[in-house]
Design a protein around this motif. Sequence first.
Motif: not given
Length: 371
Positions: A121-123, A195-200, A329-338, A359-367
Amino acid sequence: MPTNIPDATNQKAPARNIHRRELMKLTGTGIAAFGAMSLGNLTFAKAQDMSNGANNFYTSDQVTLQKVTFKSQYQMNVAGNLLVPKNLDRNARHPAIVVGHPMGAVKEQSATLYATKMAEQGFIAMAIDLPFWGESEGEARQIVSPDVYAEAFSAAVDFLGTRAFVDRNRIGAIGVCGSGSFVISAAKIDPRMRAIATVSMYDMGAANRNALNHSLSVEQRKQIIAAAAEQRYSEFEGGQIQHTGGTDLELTASTHPIQREFYDFYRTSRGEFTPAGVSDQITTKPTLTSNVKFMNFYPFNDIETISPRPMLFISGDQAHSKEFSEEAYRLAAEPKELVRVQGAGHVDLYDRVDLIPFDRLTSFFGQHLAA
């Protein structure tokens, strides 16, 4: 949970005299972590289930892979697979992402797949081996050290941020399974991770202290700690290093459904990978005496201080581990997404490309890593 474990605090009954299977059940994130959860909604994995696009060893003709090493702050070599788009303009600076593998795995399991897909995706993306695992340094092998694990993510940022073609102000991170908790720990004190993403995600601290659904009692926890402490005497005096938890080596009629889920990935051609110099009998299994260090690991404490940097938590809606992503997700502050992936279990999001929301990871890091 077994309750007939001998008194491991009695110097006359050292841990080497405790039946090893009982220790295995009481320590690590094996059966102990599964707890007393209901089995009603769990399905039994079939060996080598390659459905839903399972493709852990995916390669791409759109990217190049380079093996790299770099020093951590502890002067330990961290190994990485650096994935770069073939059409990258190396005279410009680009966003980059560091990817951490599941606990007990190595970079060739899940992390390099994620890095390859993000590079498509270009990263610029780099999958790393945590210290003591895979090709990274650290003795004894497969030791648990949450602080050293978190430092590896910061060391990866050091490396990426000093490449001429990387914009050091646009570096993100992905943590899969246990690495989700390690990258959160790192990001709390390293604002260079934008920007931080976690999976499973597994919170490796809570999983060891409490097990799934808080099914481990404090008394059982104390038994685990006492047994591991007693085992230190044996190893200090030259006894064999013991391992714990991890994935079963064979299936039986009584194998727990969650163990079957992990077995299908780690013990079949779908995802099995044995690093050089490591016996295939102990892959995925941390050392028994070090695994209790997770008891002191609280990655979600102060997670809200990562804000205003964005966080994305991805979990399967059928995952046995979803409680950890939901709590973060409950404990994190904004901006956050589950993001809940419909029909996906925990291990599904390691390698099933038809389910992983790239696609969601791409848009998240792209933004959030935009120039």
